[in-house]
Design a protein around this motif. Structure first.
Motif, PDB file in Angstrom:
ATOM      1  N   SER A  28       0.912  36.534  32.346  1.00 44.49           N
ATOM      2  CA  SER A  28       2.148  36.909  33.040  1.00 44.49           C
ATOM      3  C   SER A  28       2.007  36.799  34.557  1.00 44.49           C
ATOM      4  O   SER A  28       2.902  36.294  35.235  1.00 44.49           O
ATOM      5  CB  SER A  28       2.557  38.329  32.650  1.00 44.49           C
ATOM      6  N   GLU A  29       0.872  37.235  35.090  1.00 48.36           N
ATOM      7  CA  GLU A  29       0.705  37.192  36.541  1.00 48.36           C
ATOM      8  C   GLU A  29       0.480  35.767  37.028  1.00 48.36           C
ATOM      9  O   GLU A  29       0.911  35.404  38.128  1.00 48.36           O
ATOM     10  CB  GLU A  29      -0.459  38.084  36.964  1.00 48.36           C
ATOM     11  N   ALA A  30      -0.175  34.937  36.212  1.00 50.26           N
ATOM     12  CA  ALA A  30      -0.345  33.532  36.581  1.00 50.26           C
ATOM     13  C   ALA A  30       1.015  32.835  36.670  1.00 50.26           C
ATOM     14  O   ALA A  30       1.245  31.995  37.547  1.00 50.26           O
ATOM     15  CB  ALA A  30      -1.243  32.818  35.576  1.00 50.26           C
ATOM     16  N   MET A  31       1.932  33.203  35.766  1.00 52.59           N
ATOM     17  CA  MET A  31       3.278  32.632  35.816  1.00 52.59           C
ATOM     18  C   MET A  31       4.021  33.091  37.073  1.00 52.59           C
ATOM     19  O   MET A  31       4.749  32.315  37.705  1.00 52.59           O
ATOM     20  CB  MET A  31       4.056  33.035  34.561  1.00 52.59           C
ATOM     21  N   VAL A  32       3.826  34.358  37.445  1.00 56.47           N
ATOM     22  CA  VAL A  32       4.451  34.873  38.666  1.00 56.47           C
ATOM     23  C   VAL A  32       3.892  34.150  39.888  1.00 56.47           C
ATOM     24  O   VAL A  32       4.634  33.768  40.807  1.00 56.47           O
ATOM     25  CB  VAL A  32       4.233  36.390  38.796  1.00 56.47           C
ATOM     26  N   MET A  33       2.573  33.950  39.904  1.00 51.67           N
ATOM     27  CA  MET A  33       1.949  33.240  41.026  1.00 51.67           C
ATOM     28  C   MET A  33       2.499  31.826  41.142  1.00 51.67           C
ATOM     29  O   MET A  33       2.778  31.340  42.245  1.00 51.67           O
ATOM     30  CB  MET A  33       0.428  33.215  40.857  1.00 51.67           C
ATOM     31  N   ALA A  34       2.661  31.150  40.002  1.00 47.28           N
ATOM     32  CA  ALA A  34       3.201  29.786  40.018  1.00 47.28           C
ATOM     33  C   ALA A  34       4.619  29.777  40.576  1.00 47.28           C
ATOM     34  O   ALA A  34       4.979  28.910  41.372  1.00 47.28           O
ATOM     35  CB  ALA A  34       3.171  29.208  38.607  1.00 47.28           C
ATOM     36  N   GLY A  35       5.435  30.750  40.162  1.00 48.38           N
ATOM     37  CA  GLY A  35       6.799  30.833  40.665  1.00 48.38           C
ATOM     38  C   GLY A  35       6.859  31.153  42.145  1.00 48.38           C
ATOM     39  O   GLY A  35       7.712  30.635  42.871  1.00 48.38           O
ATOM     40  N   ARG A  36       5.934  31.993  42.598  1.00 45.65           N
ATOM     41  CA  ARG A  36       5.892  32.328  44.015  1.00 45.65           C
ATOM     42  C   ARG A  36       5.499  31.110  44.848  1.00 45.65           C
ATOM     43  O   ARG A  36       6.108  30.829  45.895  1.00 45.65           O
ATOM     44  CB  ARG A  36       4.899  33.460  44.243  1.00 45.65           C
ATOM     45  N   SER A  96       8.679  26.942  32.823  1.00 42.68           N
ATOM     46  CA  SER A  96       9.160  26.543  31.494  1.00 42.68           C
ATOM     47  C   SER A  96      10.292  25.522  31.579  1.00 42.68           C
ATOM     48  O   SER A  96      11.417  25.781  31.131  1.00 42.68           O
ATOM     49  CB  SER A  96       9.624  27.776  30.714  1.00 42.68           C
ATOM     50  N   PRO A  97      10.025  24.343  32.133  1.00 44.68           N
ATOM     51  CA  PRO A  97      11.110  23.354  32.284  1.00 44.68           C
ATOM     52  C   PRO A  97      11.606  22.777  30.960  1.00 44.68           C
ATOM     53  O   PRO A  97      12.681  22.180  30.918  1.00 44.68           O
ATOM     54  CB  PRO A  97      10.461  22.259  33.151  1.00 44.68           C
ATOM     55  N   LEU A  98      10.847  22.946  29.884  1.00 50.96           N
ATOM     56  CA  LEU A  98      11.274  22.412  28.591  1.00 50.96           C
ATOM     57  C   LEU A  98      12.280  23.312  27.893  1.00 50.96           C
ATOM     58  O   LEU A  98      12.997  22.863  26.991  1.00 50.96           O
ATOM     59  CB  LEU A  98      10.059  22.192  27.676  1.00 50.96           C
ATOM     60  N   ARG A  99      12.346  24.589  28.281  1.00 53.37           N
ATOM     61  CA  ARG A  99      13.257  25.507  27.592  1.00 53.37           C
ATOM     62  C   ARG A  99      14.245  26.210  28.516  1.00 53.37           C
ATOM     63  O   ARG A  99      15.126  26.909  28.028  1.00 53.37           O
ATOM     64  CB  ARG A  99      12.455  26.538  26.797  1.00 53.37           C
ATOM     65  N   ARG A 100      14.087  26.044  29.830  1.00 55.08           N
ATOM     66  CA  ARG A 100      15.033  26.674  30.761  1.00 55.08           C
ATOM     67  C   ARG A 100      15.526  25.634  31.755  1.00 55.08           C
ATOM     68  O   ARG A 100      14.725  24.989  32.437  1.00 55.08           O
ATOM     69  CB  ARG A 100      14.375  27.843  31.513  1.00 55.08           C
ATOM     70  N   PHE A 101      16.863  25.503  31.840  1.00 52.34           N
ATOM     71  CA  PHE A 101      17.426  24.501  32.740  1.00 52.34           C
ATOM     72  C   PHE A 101      17.100  24.816  34.188  1.00 52.34           C
ATOM     73  O   PHE A 101      16.868  23.914  35.002  1.00 52.34           O
ATOM     74  CB  PHE A 101      18.947  24.418  32.555  1.00 52.34           C
ATOM     75  N   GLY A 102      17.091  26.099  34.551  1.00 52.44           N
ATOM     76  CA  GLY A 102      16.779  26.479  35.923  1.00 52.44           C
ATOM     77  C   GLY A 102      15.393  26.022  36.345  1.00 52.44           C
ATOM     78  O   GLY A 102      15.186  25.578  37.482  1.00 52.44           O
ATOM     79  N   ASP A 103      14.427  26.109  35.428  1.00 50.83           N
ATOM     80  CA  ASP A 103      13.064  25.643  35.715  1.00 50.83           C
ATOM     81  C   ASP A 103      13.032  24.132  35.876  1.00 50.83           C
ATOM     82  O   ASP A 103      12.327  23.598  36.735  1.00 50.83           O
ATOM     83  CB  ASP A 103      12.116  26.057  34.592  1.00 50.83           C
ATOM     84  N   LEU A 104      13.816  23.436  35.046  1.00 48.21           N
ATOM     85  CA  LEU A 104      13.900  21.979  35.146  1.00 48.21           C
ATOM     86  C   LEU A 104      14.499  21.572  36.491  1.00 48.21           C
ATOM     87  O   LEU A 104      14.034  20.625  37.142  1.00 48.21           O
ATOM     88  CB  LEU A 104      14.745  21.428  34.002  1.00 48.21           C
ATOM     89  N   LEU A 105      15.511  22.303  36.922  1.00 45.38           N
ATOM     90  CA  LEU A 105      16.129  22.055  38.225  1.00 45.38           C
ATOM     91  C   LEU A 105      15.116  22.274  39.347  1.00 45.38           C
ATOM     92  O   LEU A 105      15.054  21.490  40.309  1.00 45.38           O
ATOM     93  CB  LEU A 105      17.336  22.968  38.411  1.00 45.38           C
TER      94      LEU A 105
END
Length: 222
Positions: A66-74, A142-151
């Protein structure tokens, strides 16, 4: 897992160490820590339901992922902000008087905080996300399952190849945000309703097979 060796474990230990440091950074920056146990529902092929209450916050593996995902988003948000890219940035502002750390408070107090919590939002410009303890954040794992991530991935390609890749203009991103937010809220409610439905099925089964005291204990826990 026969190919796993000591080097892999050392890499995981390093990532876990970074995740713990990043979590401490966010907590010091006002991150909301509530730590509410969540129900986990399993339905086998015969329709038999099992429900357990899990405290995933204390799990090292959960913290790492979970924290690795937060770091990636940051990191994605910081890169986009410096490149002046419009993105579906996540933002949140605390209501007045909210206590940030409630992880050790009684469960009733931790649940009550959600009644006063303001909803998060999405904006084309970078803004603070106070509940996460970050000055900017974007979902990008998660660009494969969320459009916002793909954007977000589409926009970040401009940083890699600015000569040949034109980012989507801010006006177009802003037009996308309302439908993006509505769809996310719909899927969130759908997931919550699905879990709630199977919990009711589980309790209904207990009514036929267990004594009232154990049913009451399970119902309170769930």
């Amino acid at each position: 897992l026969t190919d796993v060796n000591d080097q892999h474990f050392k890499c995981l230990e390093t990532v876990l160490y970074m995740a713990k440091l990043h979590r401490k950074f966010r907590e010091a920056n006002g991150m909301l820590t509530v730590n509410i146990p969540s129900p986990k529902v399993k339905v086998n092929g015969f329709g038999i339901v099992s429900v357990a209450v899990e405290d995933t916050e204390s799990s090292a593996s959960h913290l790492l992922v979970s924290e690795a995902m937060v770091m990636a988003g940051r990191v994605a948000a910081i890169i986009a902000r410096e490149a002046r890219l419009s993105m579906p940035y996540r933002c949140h502002e605390y209501p007045p008087g909210l206590t940030h750390s409630l992880s050790t408070s009684p469960l009733a107090d931790r649940l009550r905080v959600f009644d006063d919590m303001t909803a998060s939002c999405i904006d084309a410009s970078p803004m603070p996300h106070q509940a996460m303890g970050l000055d900017c954040y974007v979902k990008a794992t998660s660009p494969l399952r969320r459009f916002g991530d793909l954007l977000a991935h589409y926009q970040l390609k401009h940083v890699i190849n600015s000569k040949n890749w034109r980012p989507i203009p801010k006006a177009s991103v802003e037009e996308t945000i309302p439908s993006l937010y509505r769809n996310e809220q719909y899927l969130k409610r759908l997931q919550q309703s699905t879990v709630r439905y199977w919990i009711v099925v589980h309790i209904s089964t207990l009514l036929k097979t267990s004594d009232s005291l154990s049913i009451m204990a399970d119902a309170i826990a769930l």
